[in-house]
Scaffold this motif. Structure first.
Motif, short mmCIF file in Angstrom:
data_model
loop_
_atom_site.label_atom_id
_atom_site.label_comp_id
_atom_site.label_asym_id
_atom_site.label_seq_id
_atom_site.Cartn_x
_atom_site.Cartn_y
_atom_site.Cartn_z
N ALA A 109 3.47 4.42 8.00
CA ALA A 109 3.16 5.11 6.74
C ALA A 109 1.80 4.64 6.24
N GLU B 13 0.82 -1.21 0.00
CA GLU B 13 0.00 0.00 0.00
C GLU B 13 0.86 1.27 0.00
N THR B 14 2.14 1.13 0.32
CA THR B 14 3.03 2.31 0.31
C THR B 14 3.76 2.48 -1.02
N ASP C 199 7.29 11.73 0.71
CA ASP C 199 6.10 11.70 1.54
C ASP C 199 6.46 11.38 2.98
N PRO D 287 -8.66 7.24 -1.78
CA PRO D 287 -7.47 8.01 -1.43
C PRO D 287 -7.73 9.52 -1.51
N LYS E 157 6.25 11.99 8.56
CA LYS E 157 5.49 12.37 7.37
C LYS E 157 5.84 13.81 7.00
N ALA F 101 3.95 5.86 -2.27
CA ALA F 101 4.60 6.84 -1.40
C ALA F 101 6.09 6.90 -1.70
N ARG G 254 -1.24 12.63 -3.88
CA ARG G 254 -1.80 11.70 -2.90
C ARG G 254 -1.42 12.14 -1.49
N TRP H 121 -1.03 11.34 2.71
CA TRP H 121 -0.62 10.26 3.59
C TRP H 121 -0.84 10.67 5.04
N ARG H 122 -0.78 9.69 5.93
CA ARG H 122 -0.93 9.98 7.35
C ARG H 122 0.03 9.11 8.14
N THR H 123 0.27 9.49 9.38
CA THR H 123 1.09 8.70 10.28
C THR H 123 0.17 7.81 11.11
N GLU I 233 -1.99 5.54 4.20
CA GLU I 233 -2.66 6.34 3.18
C GLU I 233 -3.85 7.08 3.81
#
Length: 170
Positions: free
Chosen positions: A96, A24-25, A65, A106, A53, A28, A114, A116-118, A98
């Motif tokens: 990491a 999924e990364t 990212d 997304p 991030k 990123a 795109r 991203w979140r922590t 999404e």
């Protein structure tokens, strides 16, 4: 300077970890960086790594990212085996995540990039609480189940220095 930029080995391990457990990364951009001189905190915890991030403003100036900081001294210890390096990179990649909207799609920013979140740790608890009260909440129960299921996969420990005995990753 090779002392300041992670070696190709670290990036090869990161690529393996992302392919095996964090597809999924794939979208990123993740950079690795050394952090030298990390000291243990007041409780004796030594950071092994940290996933950061990139903020919106930072994204205007860099093409990453996330940046994963790696403890230079620990990474280069003989006892910090390839398997432990993989476990550390796997841990940091777990942070990491999404960013998705309510429908699970997304999220993108105003420039179409795109987002991203922590991701936080699954479990936060004190050993003393477990000793006094046992497994008293669901996240601890899941953690205990995972420990029991994979107990045989423990990586060998060497005689740790006091700072290393309480190593933490973030």
């Amino acid at each position: 300077d090779a002392n300041h930029k992670p070696l190709p080995e670290a990036y090869k391990l990161l690529a393996q970890v992302r392919k095996d457990w964090h597809p999924e990364t794939e979208a990123a951009s993740i950079a690795l960086a050394w952090r030298k001189g990390w000291k243990s905190d007041k409780d004796g915890h030594l950071k092994l790594g940290q996933c950061i991030k990139a903020a919106e403003l930072q994204k205007e100036f860099i093409d990453y990212d996330f940046v994963i900081l790696l403890n230079f001294e620990v990474w280069n210890e003989k006892e910090f085996t390839k398997e432990k390096k993989i476990a550390l990179l796997d841990h940091e990649c777990c942070h990491a995540g999404e960013a998705v909207d309510k429908e699970g799609e997304p999220k993108v920013d105003a420039k179409g990039r795109r987002m991203w979140r922590t991701v936080s740790h699954d479990v936060t608890e004190f050993n003393a609480i477990i000793k006094r009260h046992g497994i008293w909440k669901r996240d601890l129960e899941h953690f205990a189940e995972a420990l029991m299921e994979h107990k045989q996969k423990s990586l060998p420990f060497t005689e740790a220095k006091p700072a290393e005995a309480a190593a933490v990753v973030q």
